[in-house]
Design a protein around this motif. Structure first.
Motif, PDB file in Angstrom:
ATOM      1  N   ILE A 284       0.857  -1.088  -0.038  1.00  0.00           N
ATOM      2  CA  ILE A 284       0.025  -0.107  -0.017  1.00  0.00           C
ATOM      3  C   ILE A 284       0.823   1.199  -0.015  1.00  0.00           C
ATOM      4  CG2 ILE A 284      -1.578   1.511   1.239  1.00  0.00           C
ATOM      5  CD1 ILE A 284      -3.078  -1.120   2.343  1.00  0.00           C
TER       6      ILE A 284
ATOM      7  N   GLU B 131       2.577   1.787  -3.344  1.00  0.00           N
ATOM      8  CA  GLU B 131       1.727   1.927  -4.726  1.00  0.00           C
ATOM      9  C   GLU B 131       1.238   3.502  -4.422  1.00  0.00           C
ATOM     10  OE1 GLU B 131       0.732  -0.481  -7.261  1.00  0.00           O
ATOM     11  OE2 GLU B 131       2.812  -0.616  -6.453  1.00  0.00           O
TER      12      GLU B 131
ATOM     13  N   LEU C  27      -4.209   2.671  -6.312  1.00  0.00           N
ATOM     14  CA  LEU C  27      -4.861   2.738  -5.248  1.00  0.00           C
ATOM     15  C   LEU C  27      -5.534   4.229  -5.023  1.00  0.00           C
ATOM     16  CD1 LEU C  27      -2.574   0.710  -2.856  1.00  0.00           C
ATOM     17  CD2 LEU C  27      -4.484   0.096  -4.130  1.00  0.00           C
TER      18      LEU C  27
ATOM     19  N   LEU D 143      -9.096  -2.320 -11.465  1.00  0.00           N
ATOM     20  CA  LEU D 143      -8.961  -2.761  -9.776  1.00  0.00           C
ATOM     21  C   LEU D 143     -10.110  -3.537  -9.652  1.00  0.00           C
ATOM     22  CD1 LEU D 143      -7.668  -2.703  -7.288  1.00  0.00           C
ATOM     23  CD2 LEU D 143      -8.396   0.031  -7.153  1.00  0.00           C
TER      24      LEU D 143
END
Length: 509
Positions: free
Chosen positions: A253, A256, A266, A404
């Motif tokens: 996380i 990204e 994200l 996604l």
């Protein structure tokens, strides 16, 4: 990249239909393989000398591998060309299908299923992209309708085809049947699709992000698949996998969110409509697919159904979904998409409650009834929810949002398969202990002995009865949990803003 508006005129009108059929057939093959192995798990387990729980790795490995390659599709088609990537993916899918059918061990079968998933993941979004390039705007609606029908037909026919082949030939042939389809699609695709090939360009790829993605997903799935056989967190290996998955996920996380060219964007989660929409999508797909995994195994093991009959029960949902699908576009724009989605998901929850009332003495059509009724809600869930999620993002973010969304949907299938089997197995043990505590075996054994059975026979009858009812109670328990998840998903949809009108959902895959 060449303009799709211009590339469409490079294909002869007489070739467009054939090109569309090739793309639809390729998509159908990939979607079919997601469910064709579900009803064949008992056959595979028996042939390879493994447990049915281990046999489900054939399902989860394919789904996880497919999910991993979806975010890579955009980079792959830019690097190698859309048509070349399509042909390569179909060829790889066919090769690994042959290897799956030739696999003599579970290890080789799982590795080859991963190969299938890696090659099959890009096929679904690429076929959609090529359909847009092949057909002019006034024909794209019908072309995408044909494509959507294959997406619905795949899950419908998968269990039936898989069950029929496993019962009458061998489970190996559920993979071998892909070969003629792959050859046909490669030969026809190479001839028909060449005019719509896209230009290539060298773009940077987020190698670290890709490595982190594979790492944490791999650790998570191994933990879920192995945990139920290793006493979960009582086993050091499961604890280690859980810690590695959590650390890998957090680092992924952070990386990204700070990377200029992320493998998964994200930042799209900043849009409330997209965030809550995909949460509802993942929960609903997970709960729905859990039943597709559990029902065939339950029907074939203690209930004595053939794989064909079990597949037919499972497939009724998709069959009725096809009949209801044409009515969805007529309501889009007239009715708030949140009403359609929430009502459809709540409907699925009620069907799960209905299935939670099943008994071990239930007949075929009583099993089929909730599956048939459930199917009418499927189209009213999938299409409007896509308009909510994609309508919440900026136009330039649509492709990333669609990728996604598909990634999370596929991951939900893999995770829910493992979790559902774990819940089912744990509930069986609890139910078995409760039944054994309430049962008065001496009285029952005396009655059976008086009826002419030997001591050993009477004990076996009691044991079989307890086992059958424990499995049945566990099935009911699992469906009640699935119903709760679906009701939560129906409520979460309302946290999204109302979808904007005229959303282009052609990028959804």
């Amino acid at each position: 990249m060449s303009d799709p508006a211009k590339s469409q005129f490079m294909i002869k009108p007489s070739h467009r239909l054939m090109a569309g059929l090739v793309l639809a057939l390729s998509n159908f093959m990939v979607v079919l393989d997601l469910t064709i192995a579900n009803v064949s798990v008992p056959h595979i387990a028996g042939n390879l000398g493994i447990t049915p729980d281990q046999g489900t790795w054939v399902i989860t490995s394919y789904a996880v591998a497919e999910a991993i390659t979806v975010p890579l599709t955009g980079w792959l088609v830019l690097r190698f060309g859309t048509v070349k990537m399509f042909l390569f993916s179909v060829a790889g899918f066919g090769l690994f299908s042959i290897l799956c059918g030739l696999s003599p061990t579970l290890g080789m079968l799982v590795v080859c299923r991963i190969g299938q998933g890696l090659c099959g993941g890009p096929i679904m979004p690429i076929t959609q992209t090529l359909l847009i390039r092949v057909f002019p705007p006034e024909m794209r609606g019908r072309a995408m309708g044909l494509w959507a029908m294959t997406t619905l037909l795949g899950p419908a026919l998968g269990p039936i085809i898989g069950g029929t082949i496993s019962d009458n030939w061998s489970w190996h042939w559920i993979f071998f049947i892909n070969l003629p389809i792959c050859i046909l699609c490669i030969l026809a695709g190479a001839k028909l699709l060449k005019p719509v090939e896209t230009q290539t360009q060298i773009l940077p790829i987020d190698k670290i992000g890709l490595g982190l993605l594979i790492f944490w997903i791999g650790c998570l799935q191994l933990m879920l698949d192995l945990g139920r056989d290793r006493d979960w967190f009582g086993d050091p290996m499961i604890v280690t996998l859980a810690i590695l998955a959590a650390i890998g996920f957090l680092i992924f996380i952070i990386w990204e969110l700070t990377e200029d060219h992320p493998i998964v964007d994200l930042r799209i989660f900043r849009h409330r409509g997209f965030t809550f929409g995909v949460i509802a999508l993942a929960l609903c797909f997970g709960a729905y697919f859990a039943s597709i995994v559990i029902i065939p195994q339950w029907l074939q093991t203690p209930m004595g159904y053939t794989a064909t009959s079990a597949g037919l029960v499972t497939a009724f949902t998709a069959m009725t979904a096809i009949t209801a699908a044409p009515f969805v576009p007529r309501l889009m724009g007239r009715v708030d998409a949140r009403i359609m989605v929430s009502g459809a998901v709540a409907w699925l929850g009620l069907m799960a409650v209905w299935r939670a009332q099943w008994t071990s003495g239930i007949d075929f059509w009583s099993l089929a009834a909730p599956q048939i009724v459930q199917g009418f809600a499927m189209g009213f869930f999938m299409i409007p929810l896509t308009s909510i999620t994609l309508g919440a993002v900026r136009p330039e973010e649509t492709a990333s949002a669609a990728g996604l969304q598909n990634f999370l949907r596929t991951m939900a299938i893999a995770v829910s398969t493992s979790l559902a089997l774990s819940v089912w197995g744990d509930a069986q043990r609890v139910s078995r202990n409760e039944l054994a505590a309430k049962l008065q075996p001496d009285d029952v054994q005396r009655t059976l002995t008086n009826a002419g059975m030997s001591m050993d026979q009477s004990r076996q009858v009691i044991s079989n009865l307890v086992e059958q009812e424990a499995i049945m109670l566990a099935v009911n328990h699992t469906f009640l949990i699935a119903a709760l998840v679906l009701f939560v998903a129906a409520a979460i949809v309302w946290l999204s803003p109302r979808a904007r009108p005229n959303v282009d959902i052609s990028a959804a895959h």
